[in-house]
Write an enzyme that holds these catalytic residues in place. Structure first.
Site, mmCIF file in Angstrom:
data_model
loop_
_atom_site.group_PDB
_atom_site.id
_atom_site.type_symbol
_atom_site.label_atom_id
_atom_site.label_comp_id
_atom_site.label_asym_id
_atom_site.label_seq_id
_atom_site.Cartn_x
_atom_site.Cartn_y
_atom_site.Cartn_z
ATOM 1 N N GLU A 127 0.860 -1.198 0.000
ATOM 2 C CA GLU A 127 0.000 0.000 0.000
ATOM 3 C C GLU A 127 0.892 1.243 0.000
ATOM 4 O OE1 GLU A 127 -2.676 -0.004 3.311
ATOM 5 O OE2 GLU A 127 -3.592 -1.923 2.743
ATOM 6 N N ILE A 340 30.163 -5.769 -21.953
ATOM 7 C CA ILE A 340 30.827 -6.617 -22.962
ATOM 8 C C ILE A 340 30.275 -6.317 -24.364
ATOM 9 C CG2 ILE A 340 31.023 -9.050 -23.727
ATOM 10 C CD1 ILE A 340 31.326 -9.773 -20.707
ATOM 11 N N GLU A 366 9.151 -8.164 -3.614
ATOM 12 C CA GLU A 366 9.012 -9.260 -2.645
ATOM 13 C C GLU A 366 10.023 -9.156 -1.506
ATOM 14 O OE1 GLU A 366 7.091 -12.596 -5.551
ATOM 15 O OE2 GLU A 366 7.760 -13.132 -3.555
HETATM 16 C C1 LIG Z 1 7.049 -3.953 -10.631
HETATM 17 C C2 LIG Z 1 6.594 -4.224 -9.224
HETATM 18 C C3 LIG Z 1 5.733 -5.275 -8.973
HETATM 19 C C4 LIG Z 1 5.254 -5.500 -7.663
HETATM 20 N N1 LIG Z 1 4.323 -6.477 -7.440
HETATM 21 C C5 LIG Z 1 3.724 -6.566 -6.224
HETATM 22 C C6 LIG Z 1 2.607 -7.441 -5.993
HETATM 23 O O1 LIG Z 1 2.184 -8.195 -6.883
HETATM 24 N N2 LIG Z 1 2.007 -7.438 -4.777
HETATM 25 C C7 LIG Z 1 2.432 -6.628 -3.757
HETATM 26 O O2 LIG Z 1 1.841 -6.660 -2.676
HETATM 27 N N3 LIG Z 1 3.495 -5.796 -3.928
HETATM 28 C C8 LIG Z 1 4.138 -5.740 -5.135
HETATM 29 N N4 LIG Z 1 5.197 -4.869 -5.326
HETATM 30 C C9 LIG Z 1 5.636 -4.030 -4.217
HETATM 31 C C10 LIG Z 1 7.027 -4.372 -3.673
HETATM 32 O O3 LIG Z 1 6.986 -5.604 -2.983
HETATM 33 C C11 LIG Z 1 7.450 -3.199 -2.779
HETATM 34 O O4 LIG Z 1 7.748 -2.114 -3.630
HETATM 35 C C12 LIG Z 1 8.634 -3.525 -1.905
HETATM 36 O O5 LIG Z 1 8.296 -4.470 -0.923
HETATM 37 C C13 LIG Z 1 9.203 -2.272 -1.201
HETATM 38 O O6 LIG Z 1 8.215 -1.516 -0.593
HETATM 39 P P1 LIG Z 1 8.136 0.078 -0.879
HETATM 40 O O7 LIG Z 1 8.154 0.253 -2.346
HETATM 41 O O8 LIG Z 1 7.008 0.643 -0.114
HETATM 42 O O9 LIG Z 1 9.498 0.634 -0.312
HETATM 43 P P2 LIG Z 1 9.769 1.135 1.198
HETATM 44 O O10 LIG Z 1 9.327 0.095 2.156
HETATM 45 O O11 LIG Z 1 9.241 2.508 1.345
HETATM 46 O O12 LIG Z 1 11.348 1.189 1.209
HETATM 47 C C14 LIG Z 1 12.116 2.298 0.759
HETATM 48 C C15 LIG Z 1 13.572 2.026 1.124
HETATM 49 O O13 LIG Z 1 13.700 1.993 2.560
HETATM 50 C C16 LIG Z 1 14.294 0.776 2.957
HETATM 51 N N5 LIG Z 1 13.771 0.357 4.248
HETATM 52 C C17 LIG Z 1 12.460 0.299 4.656
HETATM 53 N N6 LIG Z 1 12.384 -0.156 5.919
HETATM 54 C C18 LIG Z 1 13.670 -0.388 6.321
HETATM 55 C C19 LIG Z 1 14.270 -0.885 7.511
HETATM 56 N N7 LIG Z 1 13.527 -1.229 8.559
HETATM 57 N N8 LIG Z 1 15.621 -0.993 7.572
HETATM 58 C C20 LIG Z 1 16.369 -0.644 6.506
HETATM 59 N N9 LIG Z 1 15.876 -0.188 5.348
HETATM 60 C C21 LIG Z 1 14.552 -0.063 5.253
HETATM 61 C C22 LIG Z 1 13.911 -0.206 1.858
HETATM 62 O O14 LIG Z 1 14.757 -1.343 1.845
HETATM 63 C C23 LIG Z 1 14.054 0.662 0.620
HETATM 64 O O15 LIG Z 1 15.400 0.746 0.259
HETATM 65 C C24 LIG Z 1 5.712 -4.671 -6.608
HETATM 66 C C25 LIG Z 1 6.603 -3.634 -6.877
HETATM 67 C C26 LIG Z 1 7.020 -3.384 -8.164
HETATM 68 C C27 LIG Z 1 7.936 -2.207 -8.413
#
Ligand SMILES: Cc1cc2nc3c(=O)[nH]c(=O)nc-3n(C[C@H](O)[C@H](O)[C@H](O)COP(=O)(O)OP(=O)(O)OC[C@H]3O[C@@H](n4cnc5c(N)ncnc54)[C@H](O)[C@@H]3O)c2cc1C
Length: 382
Positions: A127, A340, A366
């Site tokens: 979300e 390459i 994921e």
């Molecule tokens: C093409 C695509 C397909 C996807 N498909 C699905 C799907 O089918 N279903 C679904 O539910 N989701 C899906 N996703 C979502 C995806 O799983 C999330 O984007 C991902 O889990 C990261 O969440 P976020 O984007 O909110 O990043 P955030 O959680 O906001 O993270 C931002 C940065 O902060 C870092 N961070 C956050 N918390 C911490 C912590 N505690 N310690 C250190 N670093 C931290 C993260 O590692 C990242 O570098 C998809 C995303 C994309 C781009």
């Protein structure tokens, strides 16, 4: 220890490899360029019995194991990541929660069509305010007259908005427990339910032929029986689904890295500079050798995670390690493959250009690398 694949696994690898080389490779560049969902290829995957590989035959699956699933995903990603993620998200994320936690009625209604590939499944966890912090679900579902009324938004969801998308399983807050903590449950929402809308597809860096959209739920009503598993089990359930999903995504990293290496080696043997094949230069050989070695290690880690799951042993740690290792490897391998290829690596007609764009998501989706590191560190007792 036996490192040899069984005859069944070897046959599956060659079947999927032939399919990917003969039917996906010729159209992959165009699908990516036009951002067209690969309906015909998904139909063929269904015909080949690949849309429900790890599920038992009695629910329409192929009755194969997790290792077979990983091998098939690897072979698809070697040629095209959009097709691979479509199958992977459908299997690990879309079909899996219904198979693992669904009621007999939900399983009977959905699994045959999902495992046949007639319909696609999706999993809506992420979300706007709940990504890595996936428990921070804001979407709410309230019981009213025997129906769940769902309100909220999901983002970045794969497979939810195609013409053959059947349903999405979403996490929703269904109340609070006695300590005031969020009660999270999973709810199945069929496509076509009034109040459930799939937004415009994102313009992405890669995975261009796969379907990724935001979803909204506005006063969206589904029967009370659409609860997936016991009320309040949603958190536990999605952690399980993600653990399993990581094996598939790790296999995508292995396959993409292998595809990049294969293309790079082929090109290095064709391209001449300073009067000889560039594959004869030590600097190029070192890149090829390093990537090949990393792939061999990453493949073993991925297969080990699959093996542990198939043995019904704890696989969470190894799956997280495989996901972390293979995502980084895919980024590195595709970058070296572009290098390459020289200037041609930057030109879209060459698959490595697409591979490079497709790789980065593997360190994010994921569970980001940082999330995998948290999972691994926790398992180490840090
Ligand atoms: C093409 C695509 C397909 C996807 N498909 C699905 C799907 O089918 N279903 C679904 O539910 N989701 C899906 N996703 C979502 C995806 O799983 C999330 O984007 C991902 O889990 C990261 O969440 P976020 O984007 O909110 O990043 P955030 O959680 O906001 O993270 C931002 C940065 O902060 C870092 N961070 C956050 N918390 C911490 C912590 N505690 N310690 C250190 N670093 C931290 C993260 O590692 C990242 O570098 C998809 C995303 C994309 C781009």
């Amino acid at each position: 220890m036996d490192f040899d694949l069984s005859d069944d696994h070897r046959l599956l690898r060659s079947t999927v490899r032939d399919f990917a080389e003969q039917e996906i490779a010729p159209v992959a560049e165009e699908l990516d360029r036009t951002k067209a969902f690969p309906y015909e290829l998904v139909r063929r995957l269904g015909e080949l019995n690949l849309m429900g590989i790890p599920f038992p035959e009695e629910v329409g699956g192929a009755g194969a194991d997790t290792l077979a699933y990983a091998i098939a995903v690897e072979e698809l990603a070697r040629i095209d990541s959009s097709v691979a993620i479509t199958l992977c998200a459908h299997t690990s994320l879309g079909t899996q929660p219904i198979y693992l936690f669904g009621s007999p009625e939900q399983r009977a209604e959905w699994l045959p069509k999902l495992t046949a590939g007639e319909l696609l499944g999706a999993f809506g966890l992420t979300e706007p305010e709940a990504g890595s912090d996936a428990g921070n679900v804001q979407t709410r579902a309230t019981l009213d007259g025997g129906e769940w009324v769902v309100d909220g938004a999901k983002q970045f969801i794969t497979n939810a908005g195609t013409e053959i998308s059947g349903c999405v399983v979403i996490t929703a807050q269904t109340g609070t427990d006695e300590r005031g903590r969020k009660e999270i449950s999973n709810i199945l929402v069929p496509n076509g339910t009034p109040g459930y809308e799939q937004g415009t597809p994102y313009r992405k860096m890669g995975w261009n032929a796969s379907d990724t959209r935001p979803l909204t739920f506005t006063d969206c009503r589904v029967p009370e029986e659409n609860l997936v598993g016991p009320r309040g089990d949603g958190f536990k359930q999605f952690l399980r689904v993600l653990d399993i999903g990581r094996i598939g995504v790790a296999a995508m990293g292995v396959g993409l890295a292998q595809g990049a290496l294969d293309e790079a080696l082929k090109y290095a043997k064709e391209r001449k500079a300073f009067g000889q094949q560039i594959s004869k230069f030590q600097a190029i050989q070192a890149k090829l050798a390093d990537v090949a070695t990393e792939i061999a290690a990453a493949r073993l880690l991925t297969y080990h995670a699959a093996f542990l799951k198939d043995q019904r042993r704890d696989f969470s740690l190894v799956a997280a390690q495989a996901k972390l290792k293979t995502g980084r490897l895919a980024v590195r391998a595709t970058e070296e493959a572009v290098q390459i290829h020289g200037g041609y690596g930057y030109i879209e007609e060459y698959p490595v250009c697409r591979f490079y764009r497709d790789a980065k998501i593997l360190t994010i989706g994921e569970g980001t690398d940082e999330v995998q590191q948290m999972v691994i560190a926790r398992a180490l007792g840090a």
